[in-house]
Design a protein around this motif. Structure first.
Motif, PDB file in Angstrom:
ATOM      1  N   ASN A  17       0.588  -1.278  -0.391  1.00 43.34           N
ATOM      2  CA  ASN A  17       0.217   0.054   0.174  1.00 43.34           C
ATOM      3  C   ASN A  17       0.687   1.522   0.101  1.00 43.34           C
ATOM      4  N   LYS A  18       1.191   1.984  -1.359  1.00 46.93           N
ATOM      5  CA  LYS A  18       1.666   3.370  -1.435  1.00 46.93           C
ATOM      6  C   LYS A  18       1.299   3.734  -0.329  1.00 46.93           C
ATOM      7  N   THR A  19       0.365   4.743  -0.121  1.00 45.53           N
ATOM      8  CA  THR A  19      -0.692   5.035   0.415  1.00 45.53           C
ATOM      9  C   THR A  19      -0.274   5.852   2.230  1.00 45.53           C
ATOM     10  N   ALA A  20       0.161   4.392   2.572  1.00 47.39           N
ATOM     11  CA  ALA A  20       0.771   3.664   3.895  1.00 47.39           C
ATOM     12  C   ALA A  20       1.489   3.391   4.176  1.00 47.39           C
ATOM     13  N   LEU A  21       2.978   3.450   2.849  1.00 45.55           N
ATOM     14  CA  LEU A  21       4.485   3.486   3.200  1.00 45.55           C
ATOM     15  C   LEU A  21       4.540   4.970   2.789  1.00 45.55           C
ATOM     16  N   CYS A  22       3.705   5.695   2.159  1.00 48.01           N
ATOM     17  CA  CYS A  22       4.992   7.008   2.335  1.00 48.01           C
ATOM     18  C   CYS A  22       3.736   8.119   3.961  1.00 48.01           C
ATOM     19  N   PHE A  25       6.528   7.191   6.094  1.00 45.12           N
ATOM     20  CA  PHE A  25       7.678   7.660   6.308  1.00 45.12           C
ATOM     21  C   PHE A  25       7.865   9.266   6.886  1.00 45.12           C
ATOM     22  N   LEU A  26       6.381   9.233   6.092  1.00 44.97           N
ATOM     23  CA  LEU A  26       6.488  11.587   6.319  1.00 44.97           C
ATOM     24  C   LEU A  26       6.627  10.848   8.071  1.00 44.97           C
ATOM     25  N   ALA A  32      11.378  12.846  13.562  1.00 41.69           N
ATOM     26  CA  ALA A  32      13.140  13.147  14.029  1.00 41.69           C
ATOM     27  C   ALA A  32      13.222  14.188  14.097  1.00 41.69           C
ATOM     28  N   LEU A  33      12.699  15.489  12.579  1.00 35.54           N
ATOM     29  CA  LEU A  33      13.152  16.648  13.013  1.00 35.54           C
ATOM     30  C   LEU A  33      12.479  17.420  14.445  1.00 35.54           C
TER      31      LEU A  33
END
Length: 114
Positions: A17-22, A25-26, A32-33
């Motif tokens: 699921n590319k949406t869930a992966l993105c 990651f976001l 981290a920021l």
């Protein structure tokens, strides 16, 4: 006995699921920021409202018991100093919008030089 395959010819694998992966990651990047931007040490960046005059930052730094060190590239971003560990919390109570790690000042300065 044949092993069932999906439309892509892979056995037993679920499609990514590319949406869930993105989104994951976001979320990782934002975490981290935010960890990097947390104020640490005696020097901090103080962000006030952009419509406020520069004197507002100086007065709220003084109200929080700190010293004005200098202004950033923008009049609503200032560098402040205090040896107290609760200085960032006092700045927020005095009216700062954000209190950030002072190392961001160096990163912003290097970006503006490019």
């Amino acid at each position: 006995m044949a092993i069932p395959q999906d439309d892509h010819g892979r056995r037993g694998e679920r499609p990514v699921n590319k949406t869930a992966l993105c989104l994951h990651f976001l979320l990782f990047v934002l975490l981290a920021l935010s960890a990097w931007a947390m104020p640490r040490g005696p020097f901090v960046l103080v962000v006030t409202h952009p419509n406020d005059p520069p004197q507002k930052a100086i007065s709220l730094i003084a109200a929080a018991g700190g010293s004005f060190v200098g202004s950033g590239g923008l009049p609503w971003i200032s560098l402040a100093h205090a040896n107290s560990e609760d200085f960032p919390a006092r700045l927020l109570r005095a009216g700062a919008l954000l209190v950030l790690n002072a190392s961001l000042s160096a990163a912003c300065s290097q970006e503006s030089l490019k």
